[in-house]
Design a protein around this motif. Structure first.
Motif, PDB file in Angstrom:
ATOM      1  N   PRO A  67       0.803  -1.224   0.000  1.00 55.00           N
ATOM      2  CA  PRO A  67       0.000   0.000   0.000  1.00 55.00           C
ATOM      3  C   PRO A  67       0.841   1.283   0.000  1.00 55.00           C
ATOM      4  CG  PRO A  67      -0.165  -1.131   2.119  1.00 55.00           C
ATOM      5  CD  PRO A  67       0.617  -2.021   1.209  1.00 55.00           C
ATOM      6  N   SER A  68       2.115   1.167   0.295  1.00 52.79           N
ATOM      7  CA  SER A  68       2.963   2.362   0.318  1.00 52.79           C
ATOM      8  C   SER A  68       3.564   2.685  -1.051  1.00 52.79           C
ATOM      9  CB  SER A  68       4.072   2.208   1.359  1.00 52.79           C
ATOM     10  OG  SER A  68       4.909   1.129   1.022  1.00 52.79           O
ATOM     11  N   ARG A  69       3.407   1.805  -2.025  1.00 52.79           N
ATOM     12  CA  ARG A  69       4.021   2.028  -3.347  1.00 52.79           C
ATOM     13  C   ARG A  69       3.592   3.329  -4.018  1.00 52.79           C
ATOM     14  NH1 ARG A  69       7.455  -1.328  -5.897  1.00 52.79           N
ATOM     15  NH2 ARG A  69       7.112  -1.012  -8.110  1.00 52.79           N
ATOM     16  N   PRO A  70       2.312   3.669  -4.077  1.00 52.32           N
ATOM     17  CA  PRO A  70       1.938   4.939  -4.727  1.00 52.32           C
ATOM     18  C   PRO A  70       2.584   6.149  -4.048  1.00 52.32           C
ATOM     19  CG  PRO A  70       0.008   3.561  -4.431  1.00 52.32           C
ATOM     20  CD  PRO A  70       1.137   2.906  -3.679  1.00 52.32           C
ATOM     21  N   TRP A  71       2.609   6.127  -2.716  1.00 58.29           N
ATOM     22  CA  TRP A  71       3.241   7.227  -1.990  1.00 58.29           C
ATOM     23  C   TRP A  71       4.737   7.274  -2.297  1.00 58.29           C
ATOM     24  CZ3 TRP A  71       3.056  11.746  -0.083  1.00 58.29           C
ATOM     25  CH2 TRP A  71       4.032  12.200   0.798  1.00 58.29           C
ATOM     26  N   LEU A  72       5.402   6.136  -2.285  1.00 57.09           N
ATOM     27  CA  LEU A  72       6.833   6.109  -2.579  1.00 57.09           C
ATOM     28  C   LEU A  72       7.117   6.577  -4.004  1.00 57.09           C
ATOM     29  CD1 LEU A  72       7.875   2.836  -0.732  1.00 57.09           C
ATOM     30  CD2 LEU A  72       8.455   5.186  -0.117  1.00 57.09           C
ATOM     31  N   TRP A  73       6.223   6.290  -4.930  1.00 61.50           N
ATOM     32  CA  TRP A  73       6.391   6.787  -6.301  1.00 61.50           C
ATOM     33  C   TRP A  73       6.408   8.319  -6.295  1.00 61.50           C
ATOM     34  CZ3 TRP A  73       7.882   5.585 -11.014  1.00 61.50           C
ATOM     35  CH2 TRP A  73       7.551   6.447 -12.059  1.00 61.50           C
ATOM     36  N   GLN A  74       5.474   8.920  -5.583  1.00 58.26           N
ATOM     37  CA  GLN A  74       5.439  10.387  -5.507  1.00 58.26           C
ATOM     38  C   GLN A  74       6.684  10.940  -4.832  1.00 58.26           C
ATOM     39  OE1 GLN A  74       1.425  10.764  -3.740  1.00 58.26           O
ATOM     40  NE2 GLN A  74       1.077  12.215  -5.413  1.00 58.26           N
ATOM     41  N   VAL A  75       7.125  10.281  -3.763  1.00 59.38           N
ATOM     42  CA  VAL A  75       8.314  10.749  -3.052  1.00 59.38           C
ATOM     43  C   VAL A  75       9.548  10.605  -3.941  1.00 59.38           C
ATOM     44  CG1 VAL A  75       9.803  10.356  -1.057  1.00 59.38           C
ATOM     45  CG2 VAL A  75       7.343  10.274  -0.771  1.00 59.38           C
ATOM     46  N   CYS A  76       9.668   9.493  -4.641  1.00 57.52           N
ATOM     47  CA  CYS A  76      10.834   9.257  -5.504  1.00 57.52           C
ATOM     48  C   CYS A  76      10.865  10.174  -6.723  1.00 57.52           C
ATOM     49  CB  CYS A  76      10.855   7.807  -5.990  1.00 57.52           C
ATOM     50  SG  CYS A  76      11.362   6.612  -4.749  1.00 57.52           S
ATOM     51  N   THR A  77       9.714  10.545  -7.235  1.00 57.48           N
ATOM     52  CA  THR A  77       9.684  11.307  -8.485  1.00 57.48           C
ATOM     53  C   THR A  77       9.401  12.793  -8.306  1.00 57.48           C
ATOM     54  OG1 THR A  77       7.341  10.812  -8.834  1.00 57.48           O
ATOM     55  CG2 THR A  77       8.962   9.302  -9.821  1.00 57.48           C
ATOM     56  N   GLU A  78       8.699  13.172  -7.230  1.00 61.27           N
ATOM     57  CA  GLU A  78       8.285  14.565  -7.108  1.00 61.27           C
ATOM     58  C   GLU A  78       8.644  15.223  -5.785  1.00 61.27           C
ATOM     59  OE1 GLU A  78       4.073  14.181  -7.762  1.00 61.27           O
ATOM     60  OE2 GLU A  78       4.297  14.393  -9.926  1.00 61.27           O
ATOM     61  N   TYR A  79       8.274  14.630  -4.663  1.00 61.29           N
ATOM     62  CA  TYR A  79       8.265  15.346  -3.387  1.00 61.29           C
ATOM     63  C   TYR A  79       9.564  15.343  -2.600  1.00 61.29           C
ATOM     64  CZ  TYR A  79       3.186  15.064  -4.052  1.00 61.29           C
ATOM     65  OH  TYR A  79       1.931  15.137  -4.549  1.00 61.29           O
ATOM     66  N   ALA A  80      10.290  14.246  -2.634  1.00 58.93           N
ATOM     67  CA  ALA A  80      11.503  14.100  -1.814  1.00 58.93           C
ATOM     68  C   ALA A  80      11.196  14.253  -0.324  1.00 58.93           C
ATOM     69  CB  ALA A  80      12.587  15.099  -2.247  1.00 58.93           C
ATOM     70  N   TYR A  81      10.066  13.780   0.108  1.00 58.77           N
ATOM     71  CA  TYR A  81       9.668  13.864   1.522  1.00 58.77           C
ATOM     72  C   TYR A  81      10.287  12.710   2.315  1.00 58.77           C
ATOM     73  CZ  TYR A  81       5.877  17.323   0.970  1.00 58.77           C
ATOM     74  OH  TYR A  81       5.138  18.442   0.759  1.00 58.77           O
ATOM     75  N   TRP A  82      11.591  12.689   2.392  1.00 56.06           N
ATOM     76  CA  TRP A  82      12.258  11.627   3.137  1.00 56.06           C
ATOM     77  C   TRP A  82      12.261  11.972   4.615  1.00 56.06           C
ATOM     78  CZ3 TRP A  82      11.999   8.097  -0.128  1.00 56.06           C
ATOM     79  CH2 TRP A  82      12.392   8.251  -1.450  1.00 56.06           C
ATOM     80  N   GLN A  83      12.033  10.971   5.463  1.00 56.83           N
ATOM     81  CA  GLN A  83      12.038  11.177   6.905  1.00 56.83           C
ATOM     82  C   GLN A  83      13.456  10.950   7.422  1.00 56.83           C
ATOM     83  OE1 GLN A  83       8.879   8.590   8.217  1.00 56.83           O
ATOM     84  NE2 GLN A  83       7.375  10.186   7.934  1.00 56.83           N
ATOM     85  N   THR A  84      14.257  11.981   7.306  1.00 57.06           N
ATOM     86  CA  THR A  84      15.679  11.904   7.648  1.00 57.06           C
ATOM     87  C   THR A  84      15.936  12.357   9.076  1.00 57.06           C
ATOM     88  OG1 THR A  84      16.063  14.153   6.845  1.00 57.06           O
ATOM     89  CG2 THR A  84      16.312  12.365   5.255  1.00 57.06           C
TER      90      THR A  84
END
Length: 189
Positions: A67-84
């Motif tokens: 279920p996290s794949r769509p969100w990870l797609w957005q993070v990988c391609t657009e948002y860069a919302y990494w929890q660092t």
């Protein structure tokens, strides 16, 4: 989740109920992470097999039904919302500084390599297109939880320009509503 059940309080804050000093707080947090890891990895032969981010054959990359794949797609391609982890100039961080943007970003080709993901997310384009914190929308209701870690990135961030109904952004008057729900967390809003 509903306002009648706040998992932030019941599943996280409550782990500190019996903590009295720094060592017991750390032990409580360590126990929480250990239990969470065991729960997440219960179907794997080992924790390493479950969480190994270096193995391209890891189920974390090959599970197309995650279920996290769509969100990870957005993070990988657009948002860069990494929890660092916190930047080096901020003292103390609950997340290891080893979890930096490079650590996360190198996983994107393993997740979506067949789709030719960009080397870095296109967040500059997204911010330029939508004006980042200066976005101006009408008929919009912005809702954030007070304790939602993503609020820091939202238009209601403590660092974002102050706004409210009928403020002007980019020369336009916007008709939007802004609400921060007290003591609320992610998904509870």
């Amino acid at each position: 989740m509903t306002p009648t059940f706040n998992p932030f309080e019941t599943e996280f804050c409550s782990i500190f109920d019996n903590a009295k000093d720094l060592h017991s707080y750390i032990a409580a947090y360590g126990g929480y992470i250990s239990n969470m890891t065991q729960s997440i990895c219960q179907e794997y032969s080992s924790v390493n097999k479950c969480l190994d981010s270096h193995d391209p054959k890891s189920p974390m990359y090959s599970d197309l039904k995650s279920p996290s794949r769509p969100w990870l797609w957005q993070v990988c391609t657009e948002y860069a919302y990494w929890q660092t982890g916190a930047p080096i100039w901020i003292p103390g961080t609950i997340v290891s500084r080893k979890l930096d943007t490079n650590w996360y970003q190198r996983q994107c080709p393993l997740l979506f390599g067949e789709h030719n993901v960009p080397t870095r997310p296109q967040w500059r384009y997204i911010n330029k297109e939508y004006k980042g914190w200066h976005i101006s929308l009408n008929r919009t209701f912005w809702i954030d939880g007070e304790y939602d870690p993503w609020r820091t990135l939202s238009v209601q961030s403590d660092w974002a320009p102050k706004r409210g109904r009928h403020h002007y952004f980019s020369g336009q008057q916007e008709d939007a509503h802004y609400v921060v729900l007290p003591q609320s967390v992610h998904h509870w809003v």
